[in-house]
Design a protein around this motif. Structure first.
Motif, PDB file in Angstrom:
ATOM      1  N   VAL A 108       7.130  -6.685   7.394  1.00 40.86           N
ATOM      2  CA  VAL A 108       6.641  -5.642   6.499  1.00 40.86           C
ATOM      3  C   VAL A 108       7.799  -4.704   6.210  1.00 40.86           C
ATOM      4  O   VAL A 108       8.416  -4.156   7.130  1.00 40.86           O
ATOM      5  N   ALA A 109       8.115  -4.530   4.922  1.00 38.36           N
ATOM      6  CA  ALA A 109       9.164  -3.581   4.539  1.00 38.36           C
ATOM      7  C   ALA A 109       8.549  -2.198   4.372  1.00 38.36           C
ATOM      8  O   ALA A 109       7.464  -2.056   3.801  1.00 38.36           O
ATOM      9  N   VAL A 110       9.237  -1.191   4.884  1.00 40.87           N
ATOM     10  CA  VAL A 110       8.808   0.197   4.733  1.00 40.87           C
ATOM     11  C   VAL A 110       9.753   0.856   3.735  1.00 40.87           C
ATOM     12  O   VAL A 110      10.952   0.981   3.991  1.00 40.87           O
ATOM     13  N   VAL A 111       9.206   1.256   2.583  1.00 39.68           N
ATOM     14  CA  VAL A 111      10.013   1.760   1.474  1.00 39.68           C
ATOM     15  C   VAL A 111       9.813   3.269   1.309  1.00 39.68           C
ATOM     16  O   VAL A 111       8.685   3.760   1.389  1.00 39.68           O
ATOM     17  N   ASP A 112      10.902   3.975   1.071  1.00 38.75           N
ATOM     18  CA  ASP A 112      10.852   5.381   0.667  1.00 38.75           C
ATOM     19  C   ASP A 112      10.822   5.383  -0.861  1.00 38.75           C
ATOM     20  O   ASP A 112      11.830   5.074  -1.513  1.00 38.75           O
ATOM     21  N   LEU A 158      10.577   7.828  -2.911  1.00 38.10           N
ATOM     22  CA  LEU A 158      11.259   8.941  -3.561  1.00 38.10           C
ATOM     23  C   LEU A 158      12.743   8.628  -3.741  1.00 38.10           C
ATOM     24  O   LEU A 158      13.366   9.065  -4.710  1.00 38.10           O
ATOM     25  N   ASN A 159      13.295   7.870  -2.791  1.00 36.56           N
ATOM     26  CA  ASN A 159      14.705   7.483  -2.863  1.00 36.56           C
ATOM     27  C   ASN A 159      14.892   6.018  -3.251  1.00 36.56           C
ATOM     28  O   ASN A 159      16.024   5.538  -3.373  1.00 36.56           O
ATOM     29  N   ASN A 160      13.763   5.299  -3.409  1.00 35.94           N
ATOM     30  CA  ASN A 160      13.788   3.891  -3.854  1.00 35.94           C
ATOM     31  C   ASN A 160      14.660   3.005  -2.963  1.00 35.94           C
ATOM     32  O   ASN A 160      15.498   2.227  -3.440  1.00 35.94           O
ATOM     33  N   LYS A 161      14.425   3.119  -1.649  1.00 36.73           N
ATOM     34  CA  LYS A 161      15.180   2.278  -0.733  1.00 36.73           C
ATOM     35  C   LYS A 161      14.312   1.864   0.454  1.00 36.73           C
ATOM     36  O   LYS A 161      13.319   2.531   0.786  1.00 36.73           O
ATOM     37  N   VAL A 162      14.693   0.757   1.074  1.00 33.21           N
ATOM     38  CA  VAL A 162      13.998   0.259   2.256  1.00 33.21           C
ATOM     39  C   VAL A 162      14.488   1.017   3.480  1.00 33.21           C
ATOM     40  O   VAL A 162      15.692   1.065   3.756  1.00 33.21           O
ATOM     41  N   LEU A 163      13.541   1.601   4.210  1.00 27.21           N
ATOM     42  CA  LEU A 163      13.885   2.380   5.401  1.00 27.21           C
ATOM     43  C   LEU A 163      14.032   1.487   6.623  1.00 27.21           C
ATOM     44  O   LEU A 163      14.950   1.665   7.434  1.00 27.21           O
ATOM     45  N   THR A 164      13.092   0.541   6.772  1.00 29.70           N
ATOM     46  CA  THR A 164      13.088  -0.337   7.939  1.00 29.70           C
ATOM     47  C   THR A 164      12.179  -1.519   7.666  1.00 29.70           C
ATOM     48  O   THR A 164      11.523  -1.585   6.616  1.00 29.70           O
ATOM     49  N   LYS A 165      12.136  -2.445   8.605  1.00 33.17           N
ATOM     50  CA  LYS A 165      11.228  -3.587   8.525  1.00 33.17           C
ATOM     51  C   LYS A 165      10.541  -3.771   9.867  1.00 33.17           C
ATOM     52  O   LYS A 165      11.148  -3.545  10.919  1.00 33.17           O
ATOM     53  N   GLN A 214       0.838  -1.195   0.000  1.00 30.35           N
ATOM     54  CA  GLN A 214       0.000   0.000   0.000  1.00 30.35           C
ATOM     55  C   GLN A 214       0.876   1.249   0.000  1.00 30.35           C
ATOM     56  O   GLN A 214       1.906   1.297   0.681  1.00 30.35           O
ATOM     57  N   LEU A 215       0.427   2.265  -0.734  1.00 30.43           N
ATOM     58  CA  LEU A 215       1.148   3.535  -0.835  1.00 30.43           C
ATOM     59  C   LEU A 215       0.442   4.610  -0.021  1.00 30.43           C
ATOM     60  O   LEU A 215      -0.787   4.726  -0.055  1.00 30.43           O
ATOM     61  N   GLU A 216       1.224   5.394   0.714  1.00 26.19           N
ATOM     62  CA  GLU A 216       0.665   6.580   1.355  1.00 26.19           C
ATOM     63  C   GLU A 216       0.267   7.588   0.281  1.00 26.19           C
ATOM     64  O   GLU A 216       0.967   7.741  -0.729  1.00 26.19           O
ATOM     65  N   ARG A 217      -0.846   8.291   0.509  1.00 24.05           N
ATOM     66  CA  ARG A 217      -1.248   9.372  -0.394  1.00 24.05           C
ATOM     67  C   ARG A 217      -0.539  10.676  -0.040  1.00 24.05           C
ATOM     68  O   ARG A 217      -0.173  11.459  -0.905  1.00 24.05           O
ATOM     69  N   ASP A 218      -0.367  10.913   1.263  1.00 21.65           N
ATOM     70  CA  ASP A 218       0.194  12.180   1.733  1.00 21.65           C
ATOM     71  C   ASP A 218       1.619  12.041   2.243  1.00 21.65           C
ATOM     72  O   ASP A 218       2.134  12.939   2.916  1.00 21.65           O
ATOM     73  N   ARG A 240       5.938   6.902   1.701  1.00 20.15           N
ATOM     74  CA  ARG A 240       6.218   5.511   2.032  1.00 20.15           C
ATOM     75  C   ARG A 240       5.319   4.510   1.292  1.00 20.15           C
ATOM     76  O   ARG A 240       4.169   4.790   0.965  1.00 20.15           O
ATOM     77  N   ILE A 241       5.902   3.323   1.065  1.00 20.42           N
ATOM     78  CA  ILE A 241       5.156   2.149   0.616  1.00 20.42           C
ATOM     79  C   ILE A 241       5.354   1.078   1.675  1.00 20.42           C
ATOM     80  O   ILE A 241       6.482   0.814   2.108  1.00 20.42           O
TER      81      ILE A 241
END
Length: 324
Positions: free
Chosen positions: A186-190, A192-199, A168-172, A175-176
């Motif tokens: 669950v992977a938390v993706v940025d 805009l920078n195309n990278k995984v922030l955390t899990k 799922q993508l945030e609208r505001d 993050r994905i």
């Protein structure tokens, strides 16, 4: 009044919790999928045109239904395991992810001529739309998210540790959130920078497949199949807020923001409905009988309808059941 409510139970198969006055979902009709065999995967909707796009995975086809008349308007065959599909009204095109050959095919939604075929690698699966940048995101392979522009040009890739299921993508926000059942997190993706922030881990609960998001309340909903549980996570920290028993073999899950409800469909043969009292408290208020194998669904907020895909099994016919 009691007789009327009891009669409604018989029609819908709903089992309500004590004190609940009305059923949360009412069965409206069934849309026949005559001749469609095998597993049915995900769906998308053309709201203005009243069309439902159904990935008939086992039938190797995309079925296009008029959800008002129940008529099959078009069958697009020859697809190798169609899984996710996405209708984009901005250009009137349908993006179909096929797991068997790892491709995304773009079809003109008027003529259904093939516009473009994009090779991702393998197991192309769920498809989502990022409205702000007009990008189509697709999960695929042993661990990847690809971003395509509306013409099918590959814009970005995010590497993941395992195959992505629902995301799922945030609208505001940027993050994905991505379900990775292979690593139980669950992977938390940025994006805009195309990278995984955390899990964020799911603990002892395994096989996290479907996912929904209540962005306003910072809550993420996921269903684990082993055991069958609905997990509610705080998206500011990844903390598991609560867990609730749910229907087995679930493959789709939706949050109804207007009614503060969660709908879970499972192949065990039911829709589990939960009311959200507040972001931390939820209660299962109904369990509505469907059919064995009815694990995928689509909730359309604009019409308040839940479409549930039912596969052909023995005397059970293939169809899409519509609940309001």
């Amino acid at each position: 009044m009691f007789k009327k409510i009891a009669a409604a139970f018989l029609v819908t198969g709903a089992v309500l919790t004590p004190g609940q006055a009305v059923e949360p979902l009412r069965f409206e009709k069934a849309l026949p999928l005559s001749g469609i065999e095998g597993r049915i995967d995900h769906m998308s909707a053309d709201i203005k045109g009243g069309r439902l796009f159904v990935s008939a995975l086992g039938n190797k086809s995309l079925e296009v239904l008029d959800w008002n008349t129940g008529k099959i308007l078009r069958t697009v065959g020859g697809l190798d395991e169609p899984q996710g599909n996405l209708y984009v009204p901005a250009n009137n095109r349908v993006y179909v992810a096929t797991g068997g050959d790892g491709r995304v095919r773009i079809f003109d939604a008027s003529t259904f001529n093939l516009v473009k075929s994009i090779e991702l690698g393998e197991d192309a699966d769920n498809v989502r739309f990022e409205a702000g940048r007009r990008l189509v995101w697709v999960g695929y392979g042993s661990g990847g998210l690809a971003a395509l522009d509306l013409d099918g040009t590959r814009i970005a890739d995010v590497r993941l540790s395992h195959h992505p299921e629902s995301f799922q993508l945030e609208r505001d926000g940027p993050r994905i959130f991505v379900n990775l059942p292979g690593s139980k997190d669950v992977a938390v993706v940025d994006r805009l920078n195309n990278k995984v922030l955390t899990k964020w881990g799911t603990g002892v609960d395994l096989s996290n497949f479907p996912m929904a998001l209540d962005e306003k309340a910072n809550r993420l909903f996921i269903v684990c199949r082993l055991p069958a549980r609905l997990l509610v996570l705080d998206t500011s920290s990844g903390r598991i807020v609560t867990k609730l028993d749910t229907v087995g073999d679930s493959d789709d899950l939706f949050y109804d923001a207007a009614r503060h409800r969660v709908y879970v469909t499972g192949g065990e043969g039911a829709i589990a409905v939960y009311d959200q009292t507040d972001p931390d408290h939820y209660k299962q208020t109904a369990r509505i009988a469907t059919a064995p194998g009815a694990r995928t669904s689509l909730f359309v907020p604009e019409t308040g309808q839940l479409f549930v895909a039912v596969p052909h099994r023995d005397q059970q016919r293939s169809e899409v059941r519509v609940y309001k």
